[in-house]
Design an enzyme around this catalytic site. Structure first.
Site, mmCIF file in Angstrom:
data_model
loop_
_atom_site.group_PDB
_atom_site.id
_atom_site.type_symbol
_atom_site.label_atom_id
_atom_site.label_comp_id
_atom_site.label_asym_id
_atom_site.label_seq_id
_atom_site.Cartn_x
_atom_site.Cartn_y
_atom_site.Cartn_z
ATOM 1 N N ALA A 200 1.649 -4.746 -5.153
ATOM 2 C CA ALA A 200 1.959 -3.997 -3.947
ATOM 3 C C ALA A 200 1.001 -2.824 -3.833
ATOM 4 C CB ALA A 200 3.384 -3.478 -4.006
ATOM 5 N N MET A 201 1.059 -2.123 -2.696
ATOM 6 C CA MET A 201 0.151 -1.001 -2.487
ATOM 7 C C MET A 201 0.856 0.130 -1.746
ATOM 8 S SD MET A 201 -2.823 0.264 -2.919
ATOM 9 C CE MET A 201 -3.147 1.935 -2.378
ATOM 10 N N HIS B 178 8.272 2.043 -7.703
ATOM 11 C CA HIS B 178 6.924 2.477 -8.068
ATOM 12 C C HIS B 178 6.118 2.908 -6.840
ATOM 13 C CE1 HIS B 178 3.225 2.279 -10.593
ATOM 14 N NE2 HIS B 178 2.661 2.018 -9.432
ATOM 15 N N GLU B 179 6.045 2.044 -5.842
ATOM 16 C CA GLU B 179 5.212 2.368 -4.672
ATOM 17 C C GLU B 179 5.801 3.564 -3.930
ATOM 18 O OE1 GLU B 179 2.500 0.907 -4.967
ATOM 19 O OE2 GLU B 179 3.174 -0.739 -6.241
ATOM 20 N N HIS C 287 4.913 6.808 -5.615
ATOM 21 C CA HIS C 287 3.523 7.209 -5.394
ATOM 22 C C HIS C 287 3.392 8.216 -4.251
ATOM 23 C CE1 HIS C 287 0.784 5.211 -8.066
ATOM 24 N NE2 HIS C 287 1.103 3.990 -7.731
HETATM 25 N N1 B3K Z 1 -2.131 1.296 -6.682
HETATM 26 C C1 B3K Z 1 -1.980 -0.119 -6.518
HETATM 27 C C2 B3K Z 1 -2.872 -0.941 -7.385
HETATM 28 C C3 B3K Z 1 -4.200 -1.154 -6.754
HETATM 29 C C4 B3K Z 1 -5.051 -2.173 -7.496
HETATM 30 C C5 B3K Z 1 -6.401 -2.266 -6.892
HETATM 31 N N2 B3K Z 1 -7.192 -3.353 -7.354
HETATM 32 C C6 B3K Z 1 -0.564 -0.539 -6.602
HETATM 33 C C7 B3K Z 1 0.231 -0.086 -7.768
HETATM 34 O O1 B3K Z 1 -0.046 0.907 -8.373
HETATM 35 O O2 B3K Z 1 1.209 -0.752 -8.042
HETATM 36 ZN ZN ZN Z 2 0.807 2.389 -8.954
#
Ligand code: B3K
Ligand code: ZN
Length: 888
Positions: free
Chosen positions: A262-263, A297-298, A301
């Protein structure tokens, strides 16, 4: 390919204040107009402005509204350089053309089952437009999207919707504005045919937040758990860290084609469908757990990553380590803390430690990279994060306690909200908020490799003292031959002869007697700070010879070699008040046993199972006072990878034979107890996602798996009945897996039945692929090859690749087949896959990276594949980095 170094970091010459993006989405091409207000960092300077851009078609470029003449800029496949920008602030406007429907790398703007979506972390924004694609460029964005209204009724981007309306020719538009400054890796756009599950969350200060989870209409019913998880996460972050959501809208979109889990794009999280969609019939307990954790998690962030972001990609762990730690804590608080810890530590041992002992070893903060995407760990799950970074954050908390940690977090946000910062900034906030000396703690960020800690203990009955002598060593890793001693927090307790924790009052260390009592009262567990190569701690007032329980809760990410006897370990397994260490004692016993039997196997000696081990596991299995999921974990043997990791020369055949032998032997000796376990843990109630029910299912299903390994009539019937009577995916899939252990007619029939049932659900079909891919039945390479041609398989979909190819590469027996057939298969796929999706291909090639761990025959076979890959035409930087470092 170019290597980028941490030591070369320079402040940008130009900052971007605002970015106004405008997309005209089309079937053949998409136009992207980007209008940026630029200001030089140093007043009056007019050095060239270098923008990143990857395979973009530049249509026009304007400065302060005037078209720029050819002589004033240079453009190639990687950069656009404005040779002499005006001094002082100016606006820059760039029009580019891109081809999302041809984008199979799933980085930048691409199409997933007809819908448009984006993925920009780490360096994907440069596939959309020319930009300073680095996280320390934080700007305020607007985004206007224009598209066909019938094909793309929903248009989403970050922030708030300002305006929307109809346009000529069946088109419509939406204009979004994000009021928070952000780096471009957090930009997102989605356009397509989607529907939403809507809900609201009222924050503790009374802000009403609209929550929307978007999927294709037919999947909407499967988003209830994701919504539950989101609301739970929002509440938890307020309760535990005082952190509130900061906008009126929070969107999550589920897409089936996604490189990772996910992002966390600002207010528009984009998710791999498998981490959103769940119903009891189609998703297992593990899926439900993963959804809870990743939605958390996302969401987390938003503060740790978005409001405070990374100065450069070397600081990745600043946001990932911290956010993984936060999601681990969240899941612990909602489920079972010890069980969660056991899972996380297993994951660390299975993914991180092998990597840290191989050619891709790097510190939590790497010194250099070719392709940043290769530095996200957690390979085959499609869920990439910084597990070791999370352990580093956990150590702060272990040293400071919950309150001290919270103080550090508060100071971190107070100092750095809205900034792009470094790991030192986080360290300094923790240190300054608590006024403590963290000695050489920062080494955890810069020194690679897993420390080996040896502990020798001795009891002095006369003086009533107990001494623990620690010595530590960090093995050499590529580029770091000589290591310094690390700062290692050791949480410990001591058990008396009846298994109770002994009171601890004071410890003699560094020539001083220090009290460890709390307010004059003795404590039953304490944290030592080990910082030197060799160090002794002598506890006083220890009234009897104790059994030490070391590194409780796994208080530091190290490999422990303590002088504990098997009897000590059996004692800890039976009595330790720290549940994690009870499990750990059982694992240590199992590891020792397996290694001994592996040696016997290699010398053609008959295999015999130690009856004490059977007895130890039996007492756990029948102990009704224990958490059922804990029991399930405690009777699970360490994985084959973990054992191979501990051998001088890894021997997959021997390890597999031994593990199968122990499983079968245990099943036959504990048959009655296992049968009872299955019987007593069935339930006819509707599926519920809660710890007691999940624990019950976990225990029943592991018992079933043990029984099925017996390959007798009765167990086979039992497993088949469990399969037929299952009312949820957890039970159904567990029964299928139990049956599929054994080659034969039933296996084939049940696999076919399962596929027939679920062929329309791609997430369930992936489970079916994965199960067959990792099977250890002889000659499975051919089966997997055939599955490549199965109508449900598609090399362009990462989830399918992770299931079938990743599953296969993780199977010790068939991937490492001595005739090289497994290596050859993977080698061919990597080359093919690299042309489609370099990120996914590079996850796959990493299965080769530890080729030197095996015997000579396997070494030369694997090496030949790596050499073939490195010499392939047009190889991506992603695969090149992993393959070439593996060969180095
Ligand atoms: N921050 C993103 C991961 C990105 C990976 C890029 N290749 C999602 C995460 O932290 O779960
Ligand atoms: Zn992450």
């Amino acid at each position: 390919p170019k290597e980028i170094f941490l030591k070369d970091y320079k402040l940008p010459d130009y900052y971007f204040e605002t970015v106004d993006l405008s997309f005209a989405l089309g079937e053949e091409k998409t136009l992207v107009n980007s209008k940026i207000t630029v200001s030089p960092r140093v007043e009056g300077s007019s050095s060239p402005l270098v923008l990143d851009g990857h395979d973009l078609k530049l249509l026009s470029i304007k400065i302060n509204g005037n078209g720029l003449k050819d002589a004033h800029y240079q453009v190639d496949s990687r950069h656009l350089t404005i040779l002499s920008p005006p001094s002082g602030a100016f606006t820059l406007e760039i029009l580019t053309e891109i081809y999302p429907h041809k984008n199979t790398s799933l980085e930048g703007l691409y199409k997933s089952t007809g819908n448009f979506c984006t993925q920009c972390e780490a360096e994907g924004f440069r596939n959309i437009t020319f930009f300073q694609d680095r996280p320390d460029i934080m700007a305020k964005y607007t985004c206007r999207i224009e598209a066909d209204k019938l094909l793309y009724p929903v248009l989403l981007s970050n922030g708030n919707l300002l305006e929307q309306g109809e346009l000529e020719g069946g088109k419509h538009f939406a204009l979004w504005e994000d009021p928070f400054k952000k780096p471009c890796y957090l930009f997102a756009l989605v356009a397509g045919q989607l529907e939403s599950r809507d809900d609201t969350f009222v924050t503790r200060s009374g802000r009403n937040v609209q929550l929307r989870i978007w999927t294709p209409a037919e999947d909407l019913s499967k988003t209830a758990h994701a919504m539950y998880s989101l609301k739970a996460a929002m509440k938890w972050d307020e309760d535990v860290f005082g952190l509130e959501y900061d906008l009126d809208l929070f969107n999550i979109v589920a897409v089936p084609d996604f490189n990772m889990g996910a992002m966390e794009n600002k207010s528009l999280n984009i998710f791999n469908s498998k981490l959103v969609l769940a119903s009891p019939e189609t998703a297992s307990d593990a899926d439900y757990d993963a959804i809870l954790g990743v939605i958390g998690h996302e969401y987390f962030h938003n503060w740790t990553g978005n409001r405070v972001t990374c100065r450069d990609w070397f600081q990745l762990s600043l946001k990932e380590g911290l956010t993984v730690f936060r999601d681990q804590e969240f899941s612990s608080d909602l489920g079972s803390r010890p069980v969660k810890r056991i899972d996380d530590v297993s994951r660390l041992r299975n993914y991180q430690f092998p990597q840290d002992a191989g050619p891709m070893a790097h510190p939590v903060r790497p010194h250099s990279y070719i392709k940043m995407d290769n530095f996200y760990t957690g390979v085959r799950e499609g869920l990439f994060s910084s597990f070791l970074g999370a352990e580093v954050v956990r150590m702060y908390k272990t040293l400071l306690g919950s309150e001290g940690f919270r103080k550090g977090m508060d100071l971190y946000f107070k100092r750095h909200d809205g900034q792009a910062v470094t790991c030192e900034d986080f360290f300094a906030a923790m240190r300054d908020a608590n006024g403590v000396d963290f000695a050489n703690f920062l080494l955890w960020y810069s020194q690679a490799g897993t420390p080996i800690v040896k502990v020798a203990s001795s009891y002095n009955a006369e003086a009533k003292t107990f001494s623990l002598k620690f010595s530590q060593e960090v093995p050499p890793t590529p580029g770091q031959p000589i290591k310094e001693p690390m700062f290692i927090p050791v949480a410990l307790g001591m058990l008396n002869s009846s298994g109770k924790d002994l009171p601890l009052t004071s410890v003699f260390h560094d020539g001083m007697l220090q009290s460890i009592a709390s307010n004059g009262e003795p404590v039953y567990s304490t944290v030592l700070r080990v910082t030197k190569k060799e160090e002794e701690f002598i506890f006083s007032d220890i009234t009897e010879k104790p059994v030490p329980s070391l590194f409780r809760g796994y208080s530091a990410p190290i490999r422990l070699e303590a002088d504990l006897s098997d009897d000590d370990l059996f004692f800890l397994l039976a009595h330790d008040s720290d549940e994690f260490n009870r499990w750990e004692a059982g694992q240590l016993l199992a590891r020792n046993l397996m290694l001994t039997l592996v040696a016997d196997f290699q010398q053609n000696k008959p295999l015999v199972l130690n009856p004490k081990f059977v007895q130890g596991l039996k007492s756990i299995l029948i102990d009704s006072s224990l958490d059922k999921e804990f029991i399930a974990k405690a009777i699970t043997l360490p994985g084959e990878g973990e054992i191979m990791d501990m051998m001088k020369v890894a021997d997959p055949d021997a390890v597999h034979a031994v593990r199968s032998f122990i499983r079968k032997q245990l099943a036959s000796e504990l048959r009655a107890e296992l049968l009872n376990t299955v019987k007593n843990n069935r339930s006819s109630e509707a599926y519920e996602f809660n710890h007691p029910n999940m624990a019950r299912r976990a225990l029943k299903n592991i018992a079933l798996a043990y029984l099925a390994s017996l390959q007798d009539e009765e167990s086979a019937t039992l497993a088949l009945n469990e399969y037929k009577s299952a009312t949820n995916m957890t039970d159904q899939f567990a029964a299928l897996a139990a049956i599929a252990q054994n080659p034969g007619k039933t296996r084939e029939e049940v696999l076919a039945d399962f596929y027939n049932k679920w062929q329309d659900n791609f997430l369930v079909v992936n489970k079916w692929f994965a199960l067959q891919a990792r099977a250890d039945i002889p000659g499975n390479v051919e089966n997997v090859r055939n599955l490549l041609n199965h109508p449900a398989f598609d090399l362009r979909n990462p989830n399918k690749v992770y299931a079938l190819i990743g599953g296969f590469a993780g199977s010790p027996v068939n991937f490492h087949a001595k005739d090289g057939s497994g290596y050859k298969f993977l080698g061919e796929i990597v080359v093919q896959l690299d042309k489609i999706n370099p990120q996914v291909a590079s996850r796959m090639v990493s299965a080769f990276s530890r080729w030197r761990r095996y015997d000579e025959t396997r070494q030369s076979l694997a090496k030949a594949q790596l050499e073939m890959i490195v010499s392939a035409n047009g190889l991506s930087e992603n695969v090149f980095e992993i393959a070439s470092k593996s060969l180095a």
